[in-house]
Design an enzyme around this catalytic site. Sequence first.
Site, PDB file in Angstrom:
ATOM      1  N   ASP A   1      -6.897  -6.399   6.484  1.00 29.94           N
ATOM      2  CA  ASP A   1      -8.136  -5.972   7.114  1.00 29.94           C
ATOM      3  C   ASP A   1      -9.116  -5.676   5.984  1.00 29.94           C
ATOM      4  O   ASP A   1      -8.819  -5.907   4.819  1.00 29.94           O
ATOM      5  CB  ASP A   1      -7.924  -4.757   8.024  1.00 29.94           C
ATOM      6  CG  ASP A   1      -7.271  -3.579   7.315  1.00 29.94           C
ATOM      7  OD1 ASP A   1      -7.247  -3.559   6.065  1.00 29.94           O
ATOM      8  OD2 ASP A   1      -6.766  -2.678   8.001  1.00 29.94           O
TER       9      ASP A   1
ATOM     10  N   ARG B   1      -3.608  -1.461  13.404  1.00 28.18           N
ATOM     11  CA  ARG B   1      -5.071  -1.372  13.375  1.00 28.18           C
ATOM     12  C   ARG B   1      -5.628  -2.743  13.726  1.00 28.18           C
ATOM     13  O   ARG B   1      -5.748  -3.616  12.875  1.00 28.18           O
ATOM     14  CB  ARG B   1      -5.558  -0.911  11.999  1.00 28.18           C
ATOM     15  CG  ARG B   1      -5.319   0.567  11.769  1.00 28.18           C
ATOM     16  CD  ARG B   1      -5.904   1.063  10.467  1.00 28.18           C
ATOM     17  NE  ARG B   1      -5.783   2.512  10.395  1.00 28.18           N
ATOM     18  CZ  ARG B   1      -4.678   3.145  10.011  1.00 28.18           C
ATOM     19  NH1 ARG B   1      -3.626   2.441   9.646  1.00 28.18           N
ATOM     20  NH2 ARG B   1      -4.626   4.467   9.995  1.00 28.18           N
TER      21      ARG B   1
ATOM     22  N   ASP C   1      -2.702  -4.581   3.384  1.00 23.45           N
ATOM     23  CA  ASP C   1      -2.993  -4.913   4.781  1.00 23.45           C
ATOM     24  C   ASP C   1      -4.093  -5.963   4.893  1.00 23.45           C
ATOM     25  O   ASP C   1      -5.021  -6.010   4.073  1.00 23.45           O
ATOM     26  CB  ASP C   1      -3.419  -3.666   5.549  1.00 23.45           C
ATOM     27  CG  ASP C   1      -2.293  -2.652   5.672  1.00 23.45           C
ATOM     28  OD1 ASP C   1      -1.120  -3.054   5.582  1.00 23.45           O
ATOM     29  OD2 ASP C   1      -2.593  -1.452   5.851  1.00 23.45           O
TER      30      ASP C   1
ATOM     31  N   TYR D   1       1.109  -4.822  13.152  1.00 22.09           N
ATOM     32  CA  TYR D   1       0.071  -3.980  12.532  1.00 22.09           C
ATOM     33  C   TYR D   1      -0.699  -3.215  13.591  1.00 22.09           C
ATOM     34  O   TYR D   1      -1.122  -3.774  14.606  1.00 22.09           O
ATOM     35  CB  TYR D   1      -0.870  -4.855  11.712  1.00 22.09           C
ATOM     36  CG  TYR D   1      -1.790  -4.070  10.814  1.00 22.09           C
ATOM     37  CD1 TYR D   1      -1.277  -3.185   9.874  1.00 22.09           C
ATOM     38  CD2 TYR D   1      -3.167  -4.224  10.898  1.00 22.09           C
ATOM     39  CE1 TYR D   1      -2.119  -2.463   9.040  1.00 22.09           C
ATOM     40  CE2 TYR D   1      -4.017  -3.515  10.064  1.00 22.09           C
ATOM     41  CZ  TYR D   1      -3.482  -2.634   9.138  1.00 22.09           C
ATOM     42  OH  TYR D   1      -4.321  -1.925   8.313  1.00 22.09           O
TER      43      TYR D   1
ATOM     44  N   GLU E   1       0.800  -1.229   0.000  1.00 25.99           N
ATOM     45  CA  GLU E   1       0.000   0.000   0.000  1.00 25.99           C
ATOM     46  C   GLU E   1       0.829   1.273   0.000  1.00 25.99           C
ATOM     47  O   GLU E   1       0.435   2.273  -0.578  1.00 25.99           O
ATOM     48  CB  GLU E   1      -0.951   0.001   1.206  1.00 25.99           C
ATOM     49  CG  GLU E   1      -2.055  -1.023   1.074  1.00 25.99           C
ATOM     50  CD  GLU E   1      -3.022  -0.960   2.235  1.00 25.99           C
ATOM     51  OE1 GLU E   1      -3.383   0.148   2.644  1.00 25.99           O
ATOM     52  OE2 GLU E   1      -3.406  -2.024   2.736  1.00 25.99           O
TER      53      GLU E   1
ATOM     54  N   GLU F   1     -10.219  -2.930   4.584  1.00 27.17           N
ATOM     55  CA  GLU F   1      -9.751  -1.970   3.590  1.00 27.17           C
ATOM     56  C   GLU F   1      -8.636  -2.564   2.744  1.00 27.17           C
ATOM     57  O   GLU F   1      -8.595  -2.396   1.531  1.00 27.17           O
ATOM     58  CB  GLU F   1      -9.281  -0.688   4.279  1.00 27.17           C
ATOM     59  CG  GLU F   1     -10.378   0.141   4.907  1.00 27.17           C
ATOM     60  CD  GLU F   1     -11.306   0.787   3.895  1.00 27.17           C
ATOM     61  OE1 GLU F   1     -10.860   1.044   2.757  1.00 27.17           O
ATOM     62  OE2 GLU F   1     -12.473   1.020   4.228  1.00 27.17           O
TER      63      GLU F   1
ATOM     64  N   HIS G   1      -6.092 -10.120  14.088  1.00 27.37           N
ATOM     65  CA  HIS G   1      -4.701  -9.698  14.217  1.00 27.37           C
ATOM     66  C   HIS G   1      -4.212  -9.960  15.629  1.00 27.37           C
ATOM     67  O   HIS G   1      -4.985 -10.177  16.556  1.00 27.37           O
ATOM     68  CB  HIS G   1      -4.569  -8.186  13.940  1.00 27.37           C
ATOM     69  CG  HIS G   1      -4.818  -7.811  12.525  1.00 27.37           C
ATOM     70  ND1 HIS G   1      -4.180  -8.394  11.474  1.00 27.37           N
ATOM     71  CD2 HIS G   1      -5.662  -6.886  11.988  1.00 27.37           C
ATOM     72  CE1 HIS G   1      -4.609  -7.851  10.349  1.00 27.37           C
ATOM     73  NE2 HIS G   1      -5.511  -6.938  10.635  1.00 27.37           N
TER      74      HIS G   1
END
Length: 953
Positions: free
Chosen positions: A106, A336, A104, A334, A18, A108, A381
């Site tokens: 997740d 988030r 990532d 990570y 990203e 998104e 996570h």
Amino acid sequence: MSPTSETAHGGRRLVIVESPAKAKTIKGYLGPGYVVEASVGHIRDLPNGAAEVPEKYTGEVRRLGVDVEHDFQPIYVVNADKKAQVRKLKELLAESDELYLATDEDREGEAIAWHLQEVLRPKVPVHRMVFHEITKDAIRAAVANPRELNKRMVDAQETRRILDRLYGYEVSPVLWKKVMRGLSAGRVQSVATRLVVERERERIAFRSAEYWDLTGTFSTGRAGDASDPSSLVARLNAVDGRRVAQGRDFGPDGRLKSDQVLHLDEANARALAAALENASFSVRSVESKPYRRSPYAPFRTTTLQQEASRKLGFGAKSTMQVAQKLYENGFITYMRTDSTTLSDTAVSAARAQVTQLYGASYLPDRPRTYAGKVKNAQEAHEAIRPSGDRFRTPAETGLTGDQFKLYELIWKRTVASQMKDAVGNSVTVKIGGRSSDGRDAEFSASGKTITFHGFMKAYVEGADDPNAELDDRERRLPQVAEGDALSAEELSVDGHATKPPARYTEASLVKELEEREIGRPSTYASIIGTILDRGYVFKKGTALVPSFLSFAVVNLLETHFGRLVDYDFTAKMEDDLDRIAQGEAQAVPWLRRFYFGEGDDHNAGVASGAGNGDGDHLGGLKELVTDLGAIDAREISSFPVGDGIMLRVGRYGPYVERGEKDEEGHQRADVPEDLAPDELTVEYAEELLAKPSGDFELGADPESGHQIVAKDGRYGPYVTEILPDGTPKTGKNAVKPRTASLFKSMSLDTVTLADALKLMSLPRVVGTDAEGVEITAQNGRYGPYLKKGTDSRSLETEDQLFNITLDEALAIYAQPKQRGRAAAKPPLKELGTDPVSERPVVVKDGRFGPYVTDGETNATLRTDDSVETITPERGYELLADKRAKGPAKKTAKKAAKKAPAKKAPAKKATTAKKAAAKTTTAKSAAKKTTAKKTAAKSAASSASASTSAKSGE
């Protein structure tokens, strides 16, 4: 063929992550045969306007970017600023044998990976590569163990995106028509704003109560030491068996909640103290209980944001930006995450460091595990922890500044989570005596001793309340027994007043949203950033204060869109979105019910998200926004102050008014934009009405025809032009009204149209130097000055702005720039030790006014700050804000020095407009513009910033 075997046989593999920073780190771990490139966040999204929608779409689809008539099909377009990057990715893919999508893990990130696959249309094998930390072992393991794209996660993200688009694009225009253009509504941002407004309403309605009590210092009469003091301080607890009232016994109306408690006023408290002056006191009881405190769970996103705010003074946005850098550079996992779970590797690393740094006596027999507290946690996570199978101590990282501080916080919390409990004893001692008038008085003291600090050796959690006692605080009491005689060394009479509920801080608002299960932890930082940028909330110190504008917005939403800002409804929507993500409900029926309000069918599990759950038909969003005639714009923006005075929120800001416009004796006055709503009393409103203020119409500009008015604003009196209705105020084609501060020699009631036009002609181009660099004369917050590139020079008088010649300006620049004057002056005020840098903080007088400094970082005082009233906490906050902004500003300055570009004539108007935006009266707009630019830059370099900004909540 597996990725591992293909690597052995050669070939070229394209890995897409990203952010550029992440790409650089991962490239170093993969080596030859791999090309690592960044998507720079989302490459595709819903269109930002009708102009971006393909021509084949018409009607509502062009406005919304979603085809609501055909199963809410989203219309995706490649972002204009990503087209070049997409071309680059396609070129790299054409030369590759495999594609690894390493965004990532997740919602998104999964969506970005899907969009990449849809846009790039790869003809080579595609692998979904996932990892929670950026270390060599983790990256190589991710390459060797790819998985398929998780379409369920993609669908979940898409449903949220569509929901937020429908909410924002349907409700925001209502705010434009009924309150003010440029406003926005959002599924979570509107609820967050309502929370802040409701807290301010509570403060406005609050009535303080006064109560008194006694504090006694009692002596055992023997010598004492640190382990066994000779005296103790106790507070009056009861009189004749009736408990003495404390703050908790009063309601927000200032009245006692119960008549069972004794309310002492000053006279009664002093009389009791006098009657107890010669009383004999003794210990009535000693109650001892064991004390035990377990470690705190490892950090997840919200607890990290809260602790960074309490301990480091970081805002939620700053915390996530620093954490992003730590993650991308391989220092932490990570950032988030909803999880408090540590992997076996992490537990082993933490336990090893406990033994190494604190000794085996601090290590529990078994590893500690922590249960998740977040309902419907988004992904599995790990908790946020130092990366790797051996944690680097902060000293071993080589980090500096904010990154060092945040890493140290994460490291300490992680290690402490695997340490033993803290244990000790808590003691309560009650002391009694009889007054000369026969009343029985009982005092109480509590103490705590910690016999084994356990995890507290490594870490102690902070508190939102600055007066709260932290877990490691000891209060030692003398060793006394029931019946022991004590003498009263001192009896003091203490007066208290109840306080209104504290305003939210960023940390406490994040905590409140999470406890109400509203929104997602990964989006809280961007939500708070949004309500600050929109002007719904501003900060005083660390407190979040709602603006009068937010009162009008929330009033409209509560009155006409009640369900959309209902806390339970919003939380239920979150539940339904999670059920869709888990495959327990279908997205299209849910969206149809939310938007159209059609039918009572609950089969798709949508009732709680779009209905009341009882089978009743409820109108959908589309129906709510159709009938706008019922919304009285003036009514929803008007709030009674008292004595016939109304607070109104108008197109140009808040004002107070008495009477109607056409009535005799009508009065009106602008309200300072930085005034907290609970500070607008009748008395203050009367003061505003008594002095000249409001809009002074000066006439029309003969060239443009625009009306020119003089106003009293947040940063002082100024003049501005009124742009015609329909003039775009946001977006790429936005037009900002010309604005200029009045000179110190001018006043609102005497300024003329000619004065205003002259002021708004600034900045004035004086000429260019020998190298072609333009010199302008400008009026700024700290007075008149010349500007040449990044070099500014003060002018002595305001008149020089209009009459200084080029020769005179060049003569000023020929003189050496005066520097270092402030350093030679003594500080104006000492504030104490900064909790972040641990250096003394002082207020000094500089060229551009007073500023705070800790010797490393300087931060200018803001308009609403003053040397006399600034508190240590406010000073620390200004320094924290400056540190967070520091790197970007330095880079900009260096770039300006390297390339003092000669400005072409065609750009002079633009330069003038930018300079005009920096005048004192346009500070508020300039701040918003800067915030948006900063956010955009952050998004370009940080995938997470980009994805969270796209959430639209």
